[in-house]
Design an enzyme around this catalytic site. Structure first.
Site, PDB file in Angstrom:
ATOM      1  N   ASP A 147       9.868 -51.694 -66.545  1.00  0.00           N
ATOM      2  CA  ASP A 147      10.705 -52.894 -66.582  1.00  0.00           C
ATOM      3  C   ASP A 147      10.462 -53.755 -65.340  1.00  0.00           C
ATOM      4  O   ASP A 147       9.792 -53.340 -64.393  1.00  0.00           O
ATOM      5  CB  ASP A 147      12.180 -52.556 -66.827  1.00  0.00           C
ATOM      6  CG  ASP A 147      12.823 -51.788 -65.694  1.00  0.00           C
ATOM      7  OD1 ASP A 147      12.554 -52.110 -64.526  1.00  0.00           O
ATOM      8  OD2 ASP A 147      13.618 -50.871 -65.977  1.00  0.00           O
ATOM      9  N   GLU A 148      10.998 -54.942 -65.378  1.00  0.00           N
ATOM     10  CA  GLU A 148      10.704 -55.957 -64.357  1.00  0.00           C
ATOM     11  C   GLU A 148      10.999 -55.461 -62.936  1.00  0.00           C
ATOM     12  O   GLU A 148      10.268 -55.747 -61.994  1.00  0.00           O
ATOM     13  CB  GLU A 148      11.537 -57.215 -64.661  1.00  0.00           C
ATOM     14  CG  GLU A 148      11.041 -58.457 -64.008  1.00  0.00           C
ATOM     15  CD  GLU A 148      11.759 -59.713 -64.509  1.00  0.00           C
ATOM     16  OE1 GLU A 148      11.587 -60.761 -63.873  1.00  0.00           O
ATOM     17  OE2 GLU A 148      12.496 -59.639 -65.516  1.00  0.00           O
TER      18      GLU A 148
END
Length: 196
Positions: A47-48
């Site tokens: 994820d980011e």
């Protein structure tokens, strides 16, 4: 000929090359980190806010094979607080987390506290400092990949994740790559031990 790479995905980047068919929007994408061949895709996701080892390929079959082969992925998580043996034991046995609004018990997995702080480069976005209390680092190895699983697991045992870095996929290690740096992999199946 297909191409494969390993890359250190930096904090703040999405694990993809295009969004909704477009190569550019306000988000940072993997294509900004190198001159990759047309059709390159990430194998799995980080994820980011997560960092570390991401494998890239131009071969969709390899991507499917790796995702379906239940290959171990090892993560180092910096958690809020000095993690206890009780919490580590719970992580090893499996904990209850929420996935798409449903309860899910994670599979048993290796988990242990790291005795030395990993030597990762400073992260782009500063973490809170030591005045807010101690932190500790834990290794968690999974062969399942539920959405934000490591973060949900450490939160479930009372030690929320502050920083998350994937250090290994199968036998492929991060090994000193710098954030944003990539290296070609000549025989990805052999490196992952899938040539059997």
């Amino acid at each position: 000929m297909d191409h494969h790479y390993k890359i250190f995905k930096p904090y703040g980047y999405l694990s993809q090359f295009i969004i909704n068919g477009k190569k550019k929007n306000s988000k940072k994408l993997l294509g900004e980190l190198g001159d990759f061949p047309e059709g390159t895709m990430s194998i799995g996701r980080l994820d980011e806010a997560s960092e570390g080892l991401l494998l890239l390929t131009t071969d969709g079959k390899i991507s499917y094979l790796i995702n379906s082969s239940k290959i171990d992925k090892e993560y180092y998580a910096q958690v809020d607080g000095d993690i206890t043996e009780t919490a580590l034991e719970a992580l090893k046995q499996g904990v209850e987390i929420g996935i798409n609004g449903k309860k899910y018990i994670t599979k048993p997995c290796p988990a242990f506290k790291l005795n030395t702080i990993p030597n990762f480069p400073e992260r782009g976005k500063k973490l809170r400092d030591d005045r807010h209390g101690p932190t500790s680092w834990v290794s968690i190895t999974l062969n399942e990949g539920k959405f934000r699983q490591v973060r949900k697991m450490t939160a479930a045992v009372g030690f929320p994740t502050l920083r998350l870095v994937r250090v290994r996929v199968g036998d492929i290690h991060l090994n000193g790559l710098e954030p944003g740096e990539s290296l070609p992999i000549l025989d990805i199946k052999a490196e992952l031990g899938l040539n059997t």
